[in-house]
Write a protein that holds these residues in place. Structure first.
Motif, mmCIF file in Angstrom:
data_model
loop_
_atom_site.group_PDB
_atom_site.id
_atom_site.type_symbol
_atom_site.label_atom_id
_atom_site.label_comp_id
_atom_site.label_asym_id
_atom_site.label_seq_id
_atom_site.Cartn_x
_atom_site.Cartn_y
_atom_site.Cartn_z
ATOM 1 N N GLN A 23 1.028 -1.224 -0.117
ATOM 2 C CA GLN A 23 -0.101 -0.339 0.030
ATOM 3 C C GLN A 23 1.408 1.791 -0.649
ATOM 4 O O GLN A 23 1.811 0.955 0.661
ATOM 5 N N GLN A 24 0.726 2.006 -0.380
ATOM 6 C CA GLN A 24 1.082 3.557 -0.784
ATOM 7 C C GLN A 24 0.958 4.434 1.209
ATOM 8 O O GLN A 24 0.314 4.159 1.170
ATOM 9 N N GLY A 31 0.246 9.668 3.663
ATOM 10 C CA GLY A 31 0.872 10.905 2.533
ATOM 11 C C GLY A 31 1.120 11.060 1.674
ATOM 12 O O GLY A 31 0.887 12.186 1.076
ATOM 13 N N SER A 32 1.473 10.078 1.084
ATOM 14 C CA SER A 32 0.973 9.932 -0.920
ATOM 15 C C SER A 32 -0.151 10.265 -1.080
ATOM 16 O O SER A 32 -0.083 10.709 -2.404
ATOM 17 N N GLN A 33 -0.721 9.054 -0.795
ATOM 18 C CA GLN A 33 -2.149 9.071 -1.436
ATOM 19 C C GLN A 33 -3.207 10.375 -0.980
ATOM 20 O O GLN A 33 -3.788 10.467 -1.874
ATOM 21 N N ALA A 34 -2.804 11.235 0.078
ATOM 22 C CA ALA A 34 -2.971 12.275 0.623
ATOM 23 C C ALA A 34 -2.590 13.722 -0.821
ATOM 24 O O ALA A 34 -3.385 14.114 -0.869
ATOM 25 N N LEU A 35 -1.482 14.013 -0.771
ATOM 26 C CA LEU A 35 -0.992 14.743 -2.347
ATOM 27 C C LEU A 35 -1.429 14.658 -2.911
ATOM 28 O O LEU A 35 -1.547 15.213 -3.950
ATOM 29 N N GLU A 36 -2.038 13.198 -3.812
ATOM 30 C CA GLU A 36 -2.442 12.845 -5.009
ATOM 31 C C GLU A 36 -4.067 13.774 -5.492
ATOM 32 O O GLU A 36 -4.030 13.648 -5.949
#
Length: 254
Positions: A240-241, A244-249
């Motif tokens: 899973q990503q 934080g990376s998911q929120a930024l995307e």
């Protein structure tokens, strides 16, 4: 955008960020507490008492009154003279056979080219074409007053190459019997191997006529079939990503 609207937008983004950080922090603390522990299995429970359970409601045909014959040992709906051992009522267990072998290959390409050139001039205007230079900028040529050139090129390509194979058998419980005789199934299985839990979920609507003599039914004979195969644990967590990376995307516009 006014100063007030910018301030309100900043306030909302700040609130969403703080909420996300608090939720993420709760998850981090729980993960820290579970270090070295195996994932817990869910308790066996009645599927109809789950929070997300909803009874199935589907269009029903006009009810037909079954005819009965006196002094007859034959039971209507049975395929044999003796009692039928296949699932027939709520609470019975039936085995769902899932054999999926799906392969798809699609390759599409679209190409579009266009080129256009236009020119216009006045080589003779009753002898007054030389007067145009007094109106037009210096160096203008009456024989080539207007010239346009345009070009367009578009090249798009899409490709899909997919291959999926799933073979499994799962016992499901009849959770509901519809007025027309069809039955609603739901089955769930959890298998833990070391620090990884594999979950299999099967649900759908079947006809009693599609149940085989060994009390099994194929997935492709289930209406509104829902089949899920996944997992949770250390391996799934690594795939899973990060949050934080998911929120930024999601938030980043570019």
């Amino acid at each position: 955008m006014t100063k007030n609207s910018v301030s309100a937008l900043f306030t909302r983004l700040t609130a969403v960020t703080l909420i996300g950080m608090s939720v993420s922090a709760c998850g981090v603390f729980q993960r820290l507490a579970d270090i070295g522990k195996t994932p817990e299995l869910s308790a066996i429970q009645n599927p109809t008492q789950a929070d997300n359970y909803r009874p199935v409601s589907m269009p029903m045909p006009t009810p037909v009154t079954a005819s009965r014959q006196a002094n007859s040992l034959w039971v209507e709906g049975s395929r044999a003279f003796f009692e039928d051992q296949r699932a027939s009522q709520v609470g019975d267990i039936i085995t769902v056979v899932v054999e999926i072998s799906d392969q798809a290959a699609i390759d599409n390409r679209t190409r579009h080219d266009r080129s256009n050139t236009n020119s216009m001039g006045i080589s003779g205007l009753f002898g007054y074409e030389d007067l145009l230079t007094e109106v037009l900028p210096e160096g203008a040529d009456a024989g080539s007053l207007v010239g346009t050139t345009s070009g367009l090129a578009n090249d798009g390509r899409g490709r899909i190459d997919r291959n999926e194979t799933i073979n499994l058998r799962l016992a499901a419980v009849v959770t509901q019997q519809l007025p027309n005789g069809n039955m609603v199934l739901f089955g769930r299985q959890e298998v833990r191997v070391n620090f990884e839990v594999r979950e299999i979920v099967v649900g759908g609507v079947i006809r009693p006529e599609d149940i085989a003599s060994d009390n099994t039914v194929s997935y492709d004979e289930m209406a509104e079939a829902r089949i899920a195969y996944g997992g949770r644990g250390q391996i799934s967590d690594l795939q899973q990503q990060r949050y934080g990376s998911q929120a930024l995307e999601i938030l980043m516009p570019f």
